[in-house]
Design a protein around this motif. Structure first.
Motif, short mmCIF file in Angstrom:
data_model
loop_
_atom_site.label_atom_id
_atom_site.label_comp_id
_atom_site.label_asym_id
_atom_site.label_seq_id
_atom_site.Cartn_x
_atom_site.Cartn_y
_atom_site.Cartn_z
N THR A 330 0.83 -1.20 0.00
CA THR A 330 0.00 0.00 0.00
C THR A 330 0.87 1.25 0.00
O THR A 330 2.08 1.18 0.24
CB THR A 330 -0.92 0.03 1.24
OG1 THR A 330 -0.10 0.10 2.41
CG2 THR A 330 -1.79 -1.20 1.28
N ASN A 365 -10.74 0.24 -4.06
CA ASN A 365 -9.81 0.56 -2.96
C ASN A 365 -10.22 -0.03 -1.62
O ASN A 365 -9.46 0.03 -0.65
CB ASN A 365 -9.62 2.08 -2.83
CG ASN A 365 -10.87 2.80 -2.30
OD1 ASN A 365 -11.87 2.19 -1.95
ND2 ASN A 365 -10.79 4.13 -2.27
N ASN A 370 -5.80 -1.56 2.60
CA ASN A 370 -6.10 -0.13 2.59
C ASN A 370 -6.91 0.28 3.81
O ASN A 370 -6.71 1.37 4.38
CB ASN A 370 -6.84 0.26 1.32
CG ASN A 370 -5.93 0.48 0.13
OD1 ASN A 370 -4.75 0.81 0.29
ND2 ASN A 370 -6.45 0.28 -1.08
#
Length: 500
Positions: A330, A365, A370
């Protein structure tokens, strides 16, 4: 290491666990580190409680696993404890009810009632230096009067968590000014109890006889013979005044002179710095606490730090121990995800009734990685929001000293460096509060024979930084975080009316 040299022990009674650090000051080495997990009783109304006997059972368990030879070398004990908790005792020293903790937001309305009696938040600041924030001890008294009337009627002594452990160890009841300043009753300018704030807490009952005497930071008391025998300790062991976990973490990170900024990443997140005079903010943007060395400790506290990352880990069914590995793929900004991680309500910003919020979700996403990063970033942004108040007040720092569970993570360390744009250093002893309690006990022992024993010099000699764990800000990441931080502030402004 001289196997006959005295050791000092630091105990830290936290929200998630009790930790014990045995330190050999002659060898300048930690001889043992032990921990025991604690339960937490939670309610949907914001209740967060623990039973005092859980702390004592955990302390007993730690000592039972400590090498008997180390126990016999113990000369002094210092106790650190989670701030603001309320432990009610009757005249015989019996605990009357579960301890309401620092993260308990069920008493938010009582905070306002107390402050209204002295002219609101501004009146409280003018009177004693601090508003009564959610979680402060003072608000727990009217709540107990209303919801646990029998316990309130029998109340004889008000103790904080570390005070109760000291009481168990010694049979003596006292408070020191660092932890006492987190009750809401201490006038931090005069370092004495505020009659006005005590009267505002209960206008129909004089609570002053329930407050134990205030002692100096270098005070020491003999351990009770029965407790020494039970724990396998020498009967000559002495117990120092101790203090709140933030005050002890300040000592444990060497934050005992101006210019050092410490950050603790645990259940809560805190920022604090040493001051030689009371640092009261007219807007109440930080806690104007005393410290546990004889000085003061302006402090920013957020109620949601690892609380947020652990909540995400449970949701996504992975261990936080895998957190750094999970985040390897990430980037700063979490792919556009933004979290306001107010799972426990929040103190900084002051939203006791706040709830967690997630923004910027898309079909691509919304991944566990995340989501975990967004929780971590949100916790750091909350601390940055508080840090901005320090900077606005003219405080300047060249680096951050990191302690607490988050200091073990390379991702946490780098994220803090990048968001704040400051180098991050980590002391060799990661358990800053327990280590600080041990150092306070060492200092108090030295002061008993030498009134000139200097705590900054002692801290400089014993608090060592681990260069392998240092982190330096990366310009590209700092810029990315700056953009996301402005989004955080915008969304924060947008949701404030929802939880006012």
């Amino acid at each position: 290491m001289d196997r006959n040299s005295p050791i000092v022990i630091g105990l830290d009674v936290g929200t998630q666990s009790v930790k014990l650090v045995a330190y050999d000051p002659q060898a300048r080495q930690v001889a043992a580190t032990l921990g025991e997990a604690l339960e937490l009783a939670s309610g949907d109304d914001g209740t967060r409680e623990q039973r005092a006997e859980w702390w004592i059972d955990a302390i007993r368990a730690c000592f039972s696993r400590l090498d008997p030879a180390l126990r016999q070398r113990t000369s002094a004990i210092g106790v650190s404890g989670q701030q603001h908790g309320f432990v009610p005792l009757d005249r015989a020293g019996n605990v009357l009810a579960p301890a309401k903790l620092w993260c308990d937001t069920s008493t938010a309305a009582e905070c306002d009632l107390i402050m209204d009696a002295v002219g609101g938040a501004q009146g409280a600041i003018a009177t004693a230096g601090n508003p009564i924030m959610v979680g402060y001890t003072a608000s727990k008294l009217p709540w107990t009067r209303e919801h646990r009337s029998q316990a309130y009627a029998q109340l004889a002594t008000i103790l904080l968590p570390h005070d109760y452990v000291n009481f168990w160890l010694t049979g003596e009841r006292w408070m020191e000014r660092g932890d006492a300043s987190g009750t809401g009753w201490l006038d931090v300018r005069t370092r004495q109890w505020s009659d006005a704030m005590i009267a505002a807490t209960d206008p129909d009952r004089d609570l002053r006889p329930c407050l134990p005497p205030l002692v100096e930071a270098d005070a020491m008391f003999p351990i009770a013979t029965a407790i020494a025998d039970e724990l396998g300790l020498p009967r000559g062991v002495r117990v120092s005044a101790g203090g709140g976990d933030n005050m002890m973490a300040a000592i444990g990170t060497g934050n005992v002179s101006p210019g050092v900024l410490s950050m603790s990443l645990g259940t809560s997140g805190t920022l604090f710095a040493y001051a030689g005079q009371a640092m009261v903010d007219d807007e109440g943007r930080w806690a104007a606490f005393c410290d546990s060395t004889g000085g003061w400790l302006p402090l920013i506290c957020t109620m949601n730090c690892t609380v947020a990352t652990e909540a995400v880990a449970r949701l996504c069914d992975f261990s936080t121990k895998r957190g750094d590995e999970l985040l390897a793929g990430t980037r700063p900004g979490a792919g556009g995800l933004l979290m306001l991680p107010f799972f426990n309500g929040e103190r900084t910003p002051n939203l006791p009734d706040g709830r967690g919020s997630l923004f910027g979700m898309t079909a691509t996403n919304l991944t566990p990685a995340n989501l975990y990063r967004a929780a971590m970033e949100g916790a750091v942004y909350s601390l940055k929001n508080g840090y901005d108040a320090f900077v606005d007040a003219g405080m300047r720092f060249e680096a951050i000293r990191l302690t607490g569970g988050g200091s073990h993570s390379a991702v946490w360390r780098q994220m803090v460096a990048d968001v704040f744009g400051l180098p991050v250093d980590v002391p060799e002893q990661a358990e800053g509060a327990a280590f600080g309690a041990a150092l306070q006990a060492l200092w108090a022992s030295e002061r008993a024979s030498d009134a000139g024993a200097d705590l900054p010099a002692l801290a400089a000699a014993h608090v060592r930084l681990d260069p392998r764990l240092s982190a330096h800000p990366h310009a590209e990441a700092t810029a990315a975080y700056a953009t996301q931080y402005q989004r955080f502030l915008s969304h924060l402004d947008a949701i404030r009316p929802l939880y006012a």
